[in-house]
Motif scaffolding. Structure first.
Motif, PDB file in Angstrom:
ATOM      1  N   SER A 137      70.034  76.211   7.584  1.00 57.20           N
ATOM      2  CA  SER A 137      70.810  76.354   8.823  1.00 57.20           C
ATOM      3  C   SER A 137      71.188  77.808   9.057  1.00 57.20           C
ATOM      4  CB  SER A 137      72.078  75.495   8.752  1.00 57.20           C
ATOM      5  OG  SER A 137      71.759  74.125   8.641  1.00 57.20           O
ATOM      6  N   LYS A 138      71.600  78.492   8.004  1.00 58.91           N
ATOM      7  CA  LYS A 138      72.013  79.889   8.142  1.00 58.91           C
ATOM      8  C   LYS A 138      70.829  80.789   8.489  1.00 58.91           C
ATOM      9  CE  LYS A 138      75.776  79.111   4.897  1.00 58.91           C
ATOM     10  NZ  LYS A 138      76.228  79.252   3.505  1.00 58.91           N
ATOM     11  N   LYS A 139      69.666  80.477   7.948  1.00 53.37           N
ATOM     12  CA  LYS A 139      68.480  81.274   8.265  1.00 53.37           C
ATOM     13  C   LYS A 139      68.071  81.078   9.729  1.00 53.37           C
ATOM     14  CE  LYS A 139      66.627  81.421   3.556  1.00 53.37           C
ATOM     15  NZ  LYS A 139      66.789  82.874   3.379  1.00 53.37           N
ATOM     16  N   ILE A 140      68.230  79.854  10.246  1.00 52.99           N
ATOM     17  CA  ILE A 140      67.959  79.602  11.665  1.00 52.99           C
ATOM     18  C   ILE A 140      68.877  80.447  12.535  1.00 52.99           C
ATOM     19  CG2 ILE A 140      68.182  77.874  13.509  1.00 52.99           C
ATOM     20  CD1 ILE A 140      67.226  75.780  11.435  1.00 52.99           C
ATOM     21  N   ILE A 141      70.157  80.465  12.175  1.00 52.85           N
ATOM     22  CA  ILE A 141      71.139  81.253  12.939  1.00 52.85           C
ATOM     23  C   ILE A 141      70.822  82.747  12.850  1.00 52.85           C
ATOM     24  CG2 ILE A 141      73.576  81.881  13.102  1.00 52.85           C
ATOM     25  CD1 ILE A 141      74.164  79.025  11.966  1.00 52.85           C
ATOM     26  N   ALA A 142      70.443  83.215  11.662  1.00 53.01           N
ATOM     27  CA  ALA A 142      70.107  84.635  11.493  1.00 53.01           C
ATOM     28  C   ALA A 142      68.902  85.019  12.344  1.00 53.01           C
ATOM     29  CB  ALA A 142      69.836  84.937  10.020  1.00 53.01           C
ATOM     30  N   SER A 143      67.919  84.113  12.453  1.00 51.40           N
ATOM     31  CA  SER A 143      66.735  84.398  13.272  1.00 51.40           C
ATOM     32  C   SER A 143      67.106  84.501  14.749  1.00 51.40           C
ATOM     33  CB  SER A 143      65.665  83.325  13.062  1.00 51.40           C
ATOM     34  OG  SER A 143      66.067  82.082  13.617  1.00 51.40           O
ATOM     35  N   LYS A 144      68.161  83.801  15.147  1.00 50.76           N
ATOM     36  CA  LYS A 144      68.643  83.904  16.528  1.00 50.76           C
ATOM     37  C   LYS A 144      69.426  85.198  16.723  1.00 50.76           C
ATOM     38  CE  LYS A 144      68.933  78.920  17.340  1.00 50.76           C
ATOM     39  NZ  LYS A 144      69.777  77.793  17.755  1.00 50.76           N
ATOM     40  N   ALA A 145      70.213  85.578  15.724  1.00 48.72           N
ATOM     41  CA  ALA A 145      71.071  86.758  15.841  1.00 48.72           C
ATOM     42  C   ALA A 145      70.276  88.026  16.115  1.00 48.72           C
ATOM     43  CB  ALA A 145      71.903  86.917  14.574  1.00 48.72           C
ATOM     44  N   ILE A 146      69.120  88.166  15.473  1.00 48.95           N
ATOM     45  CA  ILE A 146      68.377  89.414  15.614  1.00 48.95           C
ATOM     46  C   ILE A 146      67.827  89.620  17.028  1.00 48.95           C
ATOM     47  CG2 ILE A 146      67.809  89.558  13.171  1.00 48.95           C
ATOM     48  CD1 ILE A 146      65.016  88.483  13.887  1.00 48.95           C
ATOM     49  N   LYS A 147      67.784  88.563  17.838  1.00 52.49           N
ATOM     50  CA  LYS A 147      67.328  88.701  19.224  1.00 52.49           C
ATOM     51  C   LYS A 147      68.297  89.549  20.051  1.00 52.49           C
ATOM     52  CE  LYS A 147      67.168  84.311  20.169  1.00 52.49           C
ATOM     53  NZ  LYS A 147      66.941  83.038  20.896  1.00 52.49           N
ATOM     54  N   TYR A 148      69.530  89.672  19.576  1.00 54.44           N
ATOM     55  CA  TYR A 148      70.558  90.375  20.344  1.00 54.44           C
ATOM     56  C   TYR A 148      70.879  91.755  19.777  1.00 54.44           C
ATOM     57  CZ  TYR A 148      70.939  85.582  21.895  1.00 54.44           C
ATOM     58  OH  TYR A 148      70.641  84.328  22.381  1.00 54.44           O
ATOM     59  N   ILE A 149      70.062  92.184  18.818  1.00 56.53           N
ATOM     60  CA  ILE A 149      70.247  93.499  18.195  1.00 56.53           C
ATOM     61  C   ILE A 149      69.140  94.436  18.659  1.00 56.53           C
ATOM     62  CG2 ILE A 149      70.332  94.762  16.010  1.00 56.53           C
ATOM     63  CD1 ILE A 149      71.241  92.157  14.664  1.00 56.53           C
ATOM     64  N   VAL A 150      69.508  95.651  19.013  1.00 56.62           N
ATOM     65  CA  VAL A 150      68.522  96.670  19.363  1.00 56.62           C
ATOM     66  C   VAL A 150      68.708  97.870  18.447  1.00 56.62           C
ATOM     67  CG1 VAL A 150      68.336  95.952  21.771  1.00 56.62           C
ATOM     68  CG2 VAL A 150      70.033  97.671  21.138  1.00 56.62           C
ATOM     69  N   ASP A 151      67.622  98.608  18.232  1.00 58.38           N
ATOM     70  CA  ASP A 151      67.702  99.812  17.412  1.00 58.38           C
ATOM     71  C   ASP A 151      68.746 100.768  17.959  1.00 58.38           C
ATOM     72  OD1 ASP A 151      66.216 100.113  15.037  1.00 58.38           O
ATOM     73  OD2 ASP A 151      64.357  99.997  16.174  1.00 58.38           O
ATOM     74  N   GLY A 152      69.457 101.408  17.056  1.00 60.09           N
ATOM     75  CA  GLY A 152      70.490 102.359  17.440  1.00 60.09           C
ATOM     76  C   GLY A 152      71.870 101.743  17.544  1.00 60.09           C
ATOM     77  N   SER A 153      71.975 100.425  17.348  1.00 54.50           N
ATOM     78  CA  SER A 153      73.257  99.734  17.490  1.00 54.50           C
ATOM     79  C   SER A 153      74.168  99.979  16.293  1.00 54.50           C
ATOM     80  CB  SER A 153      73.042  98.228  17.630  1.00 54.50           C
ATOM     81  OG  SER A 153      72.341  97.914  18.804  1.00 54.50           O
ATOM     82  N   THR A 154      75.465  99.901  16.567  1.00 55.01           N
ATOM     83  CA  THR A 154      76.478  99.841  15.521  1.00 55.01           C
ATOM     84  C   THR A 154      76.954  98.394  15.449  1.00 55.01           C
ATOM     85  OG1 THR A 154      77.211 102.116  15.856  1.00 55.01           O
ATOM     86  CG2 THR A 154      78.750 100.629  14.757  1.00 55.01           C
ATOM     87  N   ILE A 155      76.927  97.824  14.241  1.00 58.39           N
ATOM     88  CA  ILE A 155      77.159  96.392  14.069  1.00 58.39           C
ATOM     89  C   ILE A 155      78.292  96.151  13.072  1.00 58.39           C
ATOM     90  CG2 ILE A 155      76.117  94.194  13.364  1.00 58.39           C
ATOM     91  CD1 ILE A 155      73.380  95.500  13.937  1.00 58.39           C
ATOM     92  N   PHE A 156      79.195  95.242  13.430  1.00 60.01           N
ATOM     93  CA  PHE A 156      80.153  94.694  12.475  1.00 60.01           C
ATOM     94  C   PHE A 156      79.575  93.407  11.906  1.00 60.01           C
ATOM     95  CE2 PHE A 156      83.995  96.565  14.882  1.00 60.01           C
ATOM     96  CZ  PHE A 156      84.171  97.584  13.954  1.00 60.01           C
ATOM     97  N   LEU A 157      79.550  93.291  10.576  1.00 64.89           N
ATOM     98  CA  LEU A 157      79.221  92.037   9.909  1.00 64.89           C
ATOM     99  C   LEU A 157      80.418  91.625   9.068  1.00 64.89           C
ATOM    100  CD1 LEU A 157      75.551  92.492   8.608  1.00 64.89           C
ATOM    101  CD2 LEU A 157      76.313  91.159  10.576  1.00 64.89           C
ATOM    102  N   ASP A 158      80.914  90.411   9.283  1.00 63.99           N
ATOM    103  CA  ASP A 158      82.032  89.945   8.479  1.00 63.99           C
ATOM    104  C   ASP A 158      81.534  89.497   7.106  1.00 63.99           C
ATOM    105  OD1 ASP A 158      80.902  87.435   8.803  1.00 63.99           O
ATOM    106  OD2 ASP A 158      82.609  86.558   9.863  1.00 63.99           O
ATOM    107  N   SER A 159      82.424  88.918   6.315  1.00 65.03           N
ATOM    108  CA  SER A 159      82.065  88.573   4.930  1.00 65.03           C
ATOM    109  C   SER A 159      81.544  87.153   4.785  1.00 65.03           C
ATOM    110  CB  SER A 159      83.290  88.759   4.023  1.00 65.03           C
ATOM    111  OG  SER A 159      84.369  87.945   4.472  1.00 65.03           O
TER     112      SER A 159
END
Length: 254
Positions: A78-100
């Protein structure tokens, strides 16, 4: 086998199956039923489960903090499915917060495909993953170390976060209740997550389906605060109804 090892086995099975039986656990772990009952009683005292006749079930309201060593090994698909969706909204050069969260750990594993990112996190496990990537400018928030979560929390961590702005954040939590409120079992982690939301232009809530209708003590915010909601399964009608009708929130939950 040590008591802590037994409890990890019990909790892993409980979260995967929703319930555990004393007799089955006794046979699979090869200890007495009295030992299992004692373990269940201690876990109930930590607000991690509810004992019932013959075993235990998950509680609807979770007030105990489950070790990251357990959480990172359950619901991986389930988490890998969500991660595969998350990367669609990331572009090079971004600053990202990732929680724990352990879902953010899976998102971190996907970031190796980018050429230039800045990632700010309070998770030691995420920092260890990203430290191997020369294309990522890694910023690890310091503070008091939370051994259960392998994260940094407290006043120092909060003050450091106040000094940063991100293009995008990915936030999870213990669960989301029927009213669409995001809740957490840890007050310190809840504060860190609220700050990440406040200091991000685009905000994504990531949750697997086991967190639907889960409640706890500390409120992080509500679903209407987010740019998008990413899940491995479609959100129940009650949760989508809590989102404002005129909202432009992305629901990536199919």
């Amino acid at each position: 086998m040590l008591a802590e090892e037994r409890k990890e086995i019990i909790l892993k099975q409980l979260y995967e199956e929703g319930k555990v039986l004393v007799q089955d656990l006794s046979a699979s772990i090869n200890v007495s039923t009295e030992t299992i009952r004692r373990d269940l009683k201690e876990l109930e005292n930590e607000s991690l489960l509810k004992r019932v006749h013959g075993g235990a079930v998950l509680t609807k309201k979770i007030n105990g903090e489950l070790s990251v060593n357990i959480r990172k090994n359950i619901f991986l698909d389930s988490k890998k499915i969500i991660a595969s969706k998350a990367i669609k909204y990331i572009v090079d050069g971004s600053t990202i917060f990732l929680d724990s969260s352990t879902t953010s750990i899976e998102i971190a594993e996907e970031l190796f495909r980018y050429n230039h990112l800045k990632v700010i996190t309070n998770s030691l496990l995420i920092a260890e993953i990203l430290s191997k990537n020369i294309n990522i400018h890694l910023i690890l928030i310091g503070g008091n170390f939370n051994a259960k979560n392998f994260s940094f929390i407290g006043y120092t961590a909060q003050e450091q976060l106040n000094g940063y702005l991100a293009d995008i954040c990915f936030i999870s939590s213990t669960g989301v209740n029927e009213m669409g409120l995001l809740v957490d079992s840890s007050e310190d982690e809840a504060i860190i997550r609220r700050l990440m939301i406040e200091h991000s232009e685009n905000k994504y809530y990531v949750l697997d389906d086991t967190k639907f209708y889960r409640s706890s003590t500390y409120v992080i915010g509500n679903l209407n605060q987010f740019t998008g909601i990413l899940s491995n399964k479609k959100l129940p009608k009650e949760l989508t109804n809590s989102i404002k009708p005129d909202s432009s929130i992305i629901l990536d939950d199919n």
